[in-house]
Motif scaffolding. Sequence first.
Motif, short mmCIF file in Angstrom:
data_model
loop_
_atom_site.label_atom_id
_atom_site.label_comp_id
_atom_site.label_asym_id
_atom_site.label_seq_id
_atom_site.Cartn_x
_atom_site.Cartn_y
_atom_site.Cartn_z
N GLY A 227 0.81 -1.22 0.00
CA GLY A 227 0.00 0.00 0.00
C GLY A 227 0.84 1.26 0.00
N VAL A 228 1.88 1.28 0.81
CA VAL A 228 2.77 2.44 0.86
C VAL A 228 3.50 2.61 -0.48
CG1 VAL A 228 4.89 3.32 1.94
CG2 VAL A 228 3.04 2.43 3.36
N SER A 229 3.90 1.49 -1.06
CA SER A 229 4.56 1.56 -2.37
C SER A 229 3.63 2.14 -3.42
CB SER A 229 5.01 0.16 -2.79
OG SER A 229 5.46 0.16 -4.12
N ALA A 230 2.38 1.70 -3.44
CA ALA A 230 1.41 2.21 -4.42
C ALA A 230 1.16 3.70 -4.20
CB ALA A 230 0.10 1.43 -4.33
N GLN B 117 13.71 6.79 -7.22
CA GLN B 117 12.59 6.76 -6.27
C GLN B 117 11.58 5.70 -6.68
OE1 GLN B 117 13.59 9.49 -7.94
NE2 GLN B 117 13.89 11.18 -6.55
N GLU B 118 11.27 5.65 -7.96
CA GLU B 118 10.31 4.66 -8.45
C GLU B 118 10.86 3.26 -8.28
OE1 GLU B 118 7.40 4.06 -12.26
OE2 GLU B 118 9.24 5.19 -12.55
N LEU B 119 12.13 3.09 -8.56
CA LEU B 119 12.78 1.79 -8.38
C LEU B 119 12.74 1.38 -6.91
CD1 LEU B 119 14.38 -0.41 -9.90
CD2 LEU B 119 16.44 0.88 -9.39
N SER B 120 12.99 2.31 -6.01
CA SER B 120 12.95 2.03 -4.57
C SER B 120 11.55 1.61 -4.12
CB SER B 120 13.39 3.25 -3.76
OG SER B 120 14.70 3.60 -4.08
N LEU B 121 10.53 2.26 -4.65
CA LEU B 121 9.16 1.91 -4.30
C LEU B 121 8.79 0.53 -4.84
CD1 LEU B 121 7.58 5.41 -4.80
CD2 LEU B 121 7.77 4.17 -2.63
N THR B 122 9.31 0.17 -5.99
CA THR B 122 9.07 -1.17 -6.52
C THR B 122 9.75 -2.21 -5.65
OG1 THR B 122 8.84 -0.29 -8.76
CG2 THR B 122 9.29 -2.64 -8.56
N VAL C 64 2.41 -16.53 -5.85
CA VAL C 64 3.68 -16.09 -6.41
C VAL C 64 3.47 -15.10 -7.57
CG1 VAL C 64 3.95 -17.97 -8.09
CG2 VAL C 64 5.96 -16.97 -7.02
N ARG C 65 2.25 -14.96 -8.04
CA ARG C 65 1.98 -14.10 -9.20
C ARG C 65 2.42 -12.65 -9.01
NH1 ARG C 65 -3.90 -16.71 -10.13
NH2 ARG C 65 -3.19 -18.62 -11.15
N PRO C 66 2.05 -11.99 -7.90
CA PRO C 66 2.52 -10.60 -7.74
C PRO C 66 4.05 -10.51 -7.67
CG PRO C 66 0.74 -11.06 -6.21
CD PRO C 66 1.14 -12.36 -6.82
N LEU C 67 4.69 -11.52 -7.08
CA LEU C 67 6.15 -11.53 -6.99
C LEU C 67 6.77 -11.59 -8.39
CD1 LEU C 67 8.73 -11.58 -5.32
CD2 LEU C 67 8.45 -14.06 -5.12
N LEU C 68 6.21 -12.40 -9.26
CA LEU C 68 6.72 -12.48 -10.63
C LEU C 68 6.54 -11.15 -11.36
CD1 LEU C 68 5.44 -16.03 -11.63
CD2 LEU C 68 7.77 -15.36 -11.01
N CYS C 69 5.39 -10.51 -11.16
CA CYS C 69 5.16 -9.19 -11.76
C CYS C 69 6.15 -8.17 -11.21
CB CYS C 69 3.73 -8.72 -11.50
SG CYS C 69 2.47 -9.67 -12.35
N GLY C 70 6.37 -8.21 -9.90
CA GLY C 70 7.31 -7.28 -9.27
C GLY C 70 8.73 -7.48 -9.76
N ALA C 71 9.13 -8.76 -9.93
CA ALA C 71 10.47 -9.04 -10.45
C ALA C 71 10.61 -8.50 -11.88
CB ALA C 71 10.75 -10.53 -10.40
N GLY C 72 9.56 -8.66 -12.67
CA GLY C 72 9.57 -8.12 -14.03
C GLY C 72 9.67 -6.60 -14.03
N GLN C 73 8.94 -5.97 -13.11
CA GLN C 73 9.01 -4.51 -12.99
C GLN C 73 10.42 -4.07 -12.64
OE1 GLN C 73 5.25 -4.13 -10.39
NE2 GLN C 73 5.84 -2.07 -11.00
#
Length: 165
Positions: free
Chosen positions: A16-19, A34-39, A54-63
């Motif tokens: 939530g804080v990241s978003a 800053q954007e990279l840190s929030l990701t 694991v789906r959000p983790l895969l998306c986050g790794a891609g980001q």
Amino acid sequence: MMEKNDRLAAAYLLIGVSAAGRALLAMPDGTQIQELSLTVLAVVGYLLLCRRTVRPLLCGAGQLALELILCGSQTGGAWAWLLPLLRAADLWLLWLSAFWMLRQAGQPARAMPAAAAVPLAVYSVAHCLPSLAAVASASFVVFSVILLWYAVLMLRAYSGARGKP
């Protein structure tokens, strides 16, 4: 040792804080540190949830991978010509992780993703066409405002997880 509900609550809080942070940055061009840190913050939250999904983790790794490329290509690197497409892919991965997280958290998962997809689609097309730069910027701002909605939903999930015995 962190209890199960505390881990869940911490994950929702980090995400939530990241978003909220990403929404307040509202930078349509130029991925910054800053954007990279929030990701990275969101990915830590996804790691806390990886036993559940694991789906959000895969998306986050891609980001993270895309944002590292985007940060390096701002000085005219080999990937510079792909910048608009990589940026759009990065934001669509953010959207997809939000979709998966809302489902995981038991939050309403239809209205926010649908509302966010429209300005994101407009941004994705307009960002690739220099003559539509103003449209791209406006749609990105709308997408950023909708990210605040997602942040509120994640903070609501945090509050709910903290209240469970």
